[in-house]
Design a protein around this motif. Structure first.
Motif, PDB file in Angstrom:
ATOM      1  N   TYR A 161      19.980  18.980 -10.968  1.00 37.77           N
ATOM      2  CA  TYR A 161      20.488  17.301 -10.807  1.00 37.77           C
ATOM      3  C   TYR A 161      19.427  16.718 -11.507  1.00 37.77           C
ATOM      4  O   TYR A 161      18.223  16.801 -11.579  1.00 37.77           O
ATOM      5  CB  TYR A 161      20.483  17.082  -9.449  1.00 37.77           C
ATOM      6  N   SER A 198      32.876  12.499 -14.452  1.00 38.71           N
ATOM      7  CA  SER A 198      32.515  13.753 -14.712  1.00 38.71           C
ATOM      8  C   SER A 198      32.877  14.460 -16.125  1.00 38.71           C
ATOM      9  O   SER A 198      33.820  13.881 -16.670  1.00 38.71           O
ATOM     10  CB  SER A 198      32.805  14.739 -13.531  1.00 38.71           C
ATOM     11  N   GLU A 199      31.903  15.401 -16.535  1.00 40.47           N
ATOM     12  CA  GLU A 199      32.337  15.813 -17.902  1.00 40.47           C
ATOM     13  C   GLU A 199      32.443  17.166 -17.933  1.00 40.47           C
ATOM     14  O   GLU A 199      31.787  18.030 -17.392  1.00 40.47           O
ATOM     15  CB  GLU A 199      31.024  15.554 -19.054  1.00 40.47           C
ATOM     16  N   TYR A 213      23.594  13.048 -12.262  1.00 37.23           N
ATOM     17  CA  TYR A 213      24.626  14.236 -12.695  1.00 37.23           C
ATOM     18  C   TYR A 213      23.963  15.404 -11.940  1.00 37.23           C
ATOM     19  O   TYR A 213      23.001  15.873 -12.311  1.00 37.23           O
ATOM     20  CB  TYR A 213      24.524  14.325 -14.126  1.00 37.23           C
ATOM     21  N   SER A 265      24.624  19.358 -12.627  1.00 35.21           N
ATOM     22  CA  SER A 265      25.059  20.357 -13.524  1.00 35.21           C
ATOM     23  C   SER A 265      25.487  21.491 -13.148  1.00 35.21           C
ATOM     24  O   SER A 265      24.638  22.068 -12.372  1.00 35.21           O
ATOM     25  CB  SER A 265      24.006  20.332 -14.755  1.00 35.21           C
ATOM     26  N   HIS A 298      29.490  13.365 -12.033  1.00 39.69           N
ATOM     27  CA  HIS A 298      28.742  12.022 -11.802  1.00 39.69           C
ATOM     28  C   HIS A 298      28.637  11.932 -10.401  1.00 39.69           C
ATOM     29  O   HIS A 298      29.776  12.109  -9.574  1.00 39.69           O
ATOM     30  CB  HIS A 298      29.557  10.984 -12.414  1.00 39.69           C
ATOM     31  N   ARG A 300      29.145  18.791 -15.910  1.00 34.48           N
ATOM     32  CA  ARG A 300      28.423  17.714 -15.335  1.00 34.48           C
ATOM     33  C   ARG A 300      29.306  16.956 -14.303  1.00 34.48           C
ATOM     34  O   ARG A 300      30.350  16.378 -14.779  1.00 34.48           O
ATOM     35  CB  ARG A 300      27.581  16.861 -16.206  1.00 34.48           C
TER      36      ARG A 300
END
Length: 613
Positions: free
Chosen positions: A13, A109-110, A32, A34, A50, A48
């Motif tokens: 984090y 988020s990614e 984020y 991860s 959010h 990741r």
């Protein structure tokens, strides 16, 4: 001896700027999380999530915060958090912190598995007269185009499901340093909560399950659930003396309206409440099924439905139906549809045959095929989300304290689903709320008090005696009596009258329980002409129109503007000179009730408003 398989990268984090519109006065810290895209593959890439931690307003916050699990699946939690912050987040902050995060594949988020193609299609089709079959064909083609585009990003669609998300929940708790926390899920968020209870019970103090999705339920139940909600509305109106008198045979009126609009559609001007953009919206009969189903989600909108149906059926006014349709359209702005289908295909459609989906709406011919579930067959056959293990179609058993809540009118997760889930949760309390829709946990003082009491002491059944006082929706009736009560606001320096039972949303702003009508009363330190220009500019009205009339009341000469279409609603505005400043009264109403509310609310407010020292 083969070499040991390396473990995937552990979760981590890091703080980061908040990427969403923050609610005023909220103290929030963002970052984020991860995590591996797939924990069962050592070469998995990292994704990741959010995260936002809304800090408690308490002097001594409880050590176990609430973590909110958004619905959908695929709902963008952080994009919409500011819209309902005061009602849905702020009450919990009086006890402790409140954690909101965009689940994998959603929101900020990614990667995000969103499909802007579908949002564009929704707006493109607003003024098209399409049958259900034609609109479904366009929808499926656009959804698969999104799938193809996302596939070019090397996304592993089989990694976007509830089991991986439950591991994300566990990792987030540990990364934020909480020994314990409380799960709070609404709709699909309850399915994620149940999965987390099963997979990672450690560190979970309690679970609030609002509008519950049992794991053993499936998409084939959708038409039955919607038909049940329609019947609940029609029967609820028939059982209410006022509604029955005003709207006799509501069910017949609805289906007559469907038939007439399929023969002769109407087009109405609408305004996107998010952007202020104006559109033309076509209402045909087939579209009304979706309008009604979507509106039944909202406890605020349910009371308006008989009035909207009658006004349309009599050909008097379609504006309220059009506004409801537009509200349904913008819902797509807050969903990452790629995540929706990844979850649905993986753990729900995987346990349902194409024949079951195709036959799901056969017992409900009155719904006109509007909720044909066979749409999933083609999409899921090409989505490549994989199939979940059998445990994802089995009840979850847990002894962790759980509060299970349901709304009587809910079209998606009927009360019986909550009862089914509660049967295998040995320390659970189940409550059904008359007259409410989907997402009821803080939907008024009664469910809110029960929710907060449970959170305070999850091992003790909360006092639910307030439910006995809930009699069903307060249906909005044409020409209904409005009782006015005096108010005095020293902050604003005014006294006057307001409708009894309306809530003060902010100083001088009162809304009726259905949330669609608002009365504003203010004292401002500028001249009336400047007030009119400023307010009309804020409402999106370009040039100041000519006044409709003047009105003498209580020693003041009011200049009145009657505006037919301000963000899709009629608005009355009155300004009067008061010393070196002005008095302002505004009423945003609904088309079918405009003249009635003008006489019963707007003019009496003008007549009573006066300054105080």
């Amino acid at each position: 001896t083969p070499a040991p398989t390396p473990a995937p990268t552990p979760a981590s984090y890091e703080p980061a700027d908040c990427r969403f519109d923050q609610p005023p006065d909220a103290q929030v810290e963002c970052g984020y999380l991860s995590v591996p895209e797939r924990r069962d593959r050592p070469d998995s890439r990292t994704i990741r999530l959010h995260v936002a931690v809304f800090k408690s307003t308490a002097a001594d916050p409880a050590p176990d915060p609430v973590v909110y699990l958004e619905g959908g699946p695929g709902g963008d939690a952080l994009k919409s958090v500011a819209l309902g912050f005061e009602e849905r987040v702020a009450p919990f902050l009086e006890r402790g912190d409140f954690v909101v995060f965009d689940q994998r594949g959603t929101g900020f988020s990614e990667p995000a598995l969103d499909c802007p193609e579908l949002s564009d299609l929704n707006y493109e089709l607003l003024d098209d007269d399409l049958t259900i079959a034609e609109s479904t064909e366009r929808y499926v083609a656009t959804t698969l185009a999104c799938r193809q585009r996302l596939g070019q990003q090397a996304i592993d669609f089989g990694a976007y499901n509830s089991v991986e998300s439950a591991a994300d929940v566990r990792d987030l708790r540990m990364a934020l340093g909480y020994d314990e926390w409380n799960l709070y899920g609404i709709s699909y968020g309850t399915r994620l909560a149940l999965t987390t209870l099963r997979e990672h019970p450690e560190g979970i103090r309690s679970a609030i399950l609002d509008s519950t999705v049992p794991l053993q339920s499936g998409e084939a139940e959708t038409p039955a659930n919607i038909a049940r909600a329609f019947t609940t509305l029609f029967d609820g109106c028939a059982a209410d003396p006022g509604c029955q008198a005003a709207f006799p045979d509501l069910e017949g009126a609805f289906y007559r309206l469907v038939d007439r609009l399929n023969e002769s559609p109407v087009t109405e001007p609408v305004v996107d409440p998010l952007s202020g953009q104006r559109y033309s919206l076509l209402l045909n009969g087939d579209s009304l099924f979706g309008v009604l189903a979507q509106a039944l989600y909202s406890s605020d909108l349910i009371p308006l439905l008989p009035l909207a149906i009658r006004a349309g059926e009599q050909g008097v006014d379609y504006s309220l139906l059009a506004r409801l349709a537009m509200i349904g359209t913008i819902q797509g702005e807050f969903v990452s549809e790629g995540m929706f289908y990844s979850v649905r295909c993986h753990e729900e459609i995987a346990f349902t045959t194409p024949a079951e989906l195709a036959a799901a709406d056969d017992p409900f011919p009155e719904l006109g095929g509007a909720f044909d579930q066979s749409v999933y067959v083609e999409i899921c056959s090409r989505w490549d989300a994989g199939a979940a293990e059998p445990v994802e179609n089995q009840p979850v058993t847990s002894d962790i304290p759980a509060l299970v809540l349901a709304g009587e009118y809910d079209p998606a997760t009927p009360p019986e689903d909550g009862r089914i889930a509660a049967r295998t949760l040995s320390n659970s309390f189940f409550f059904e709320f008359p007259g409410l829709g989907h997402g009821v946990s803080v939907d008024g003082p009664c469910p809110q008090s029960i929710t907060l009491a449970f959170l305070e002491n999850p091992g003790v059944e909360p006092d639910a005696s307030c439910i006995a006082g809930l009699k069903g929706p307060a249906f909005v009736l044409p020409d209904a009596r409005v009782d006015l009560v005096p108010f005095e606001d020293e902050r604003a320096g005014i006294r006057g009258v307001r409708p009894e039972g309306w809530s003060e949303r902010s100083p001088g702003v009162y809304t009726r329980p259905s949330g669609d009508v608002a009365l504003i009363q203010m004292r401002l330190p500028v001249a009336p002409g400047a007030v009119a220009q400023t307010m009309l500019r804020q409402l999106g009205v370009g040039e100041v129109p000519k006044p409709s009339e003047t009105y003498e009341a209580n020693g003041h000469s009011w200049t009145i503007y009657r505006l037919d279409d301000v963000r899709g609603q009629p608005v009355e505005m009155g300004v009067a000179e008061e010393g070196s400043g002005s008095l302002l009264v505004m009423l945003a109403s609904s088309g079918p009730e405009r003249e009635s509310l003008y006489e019963k609310v707007f003019l009496p407010a003008l007549e009573a408003l006066e300054p105080i020292a």
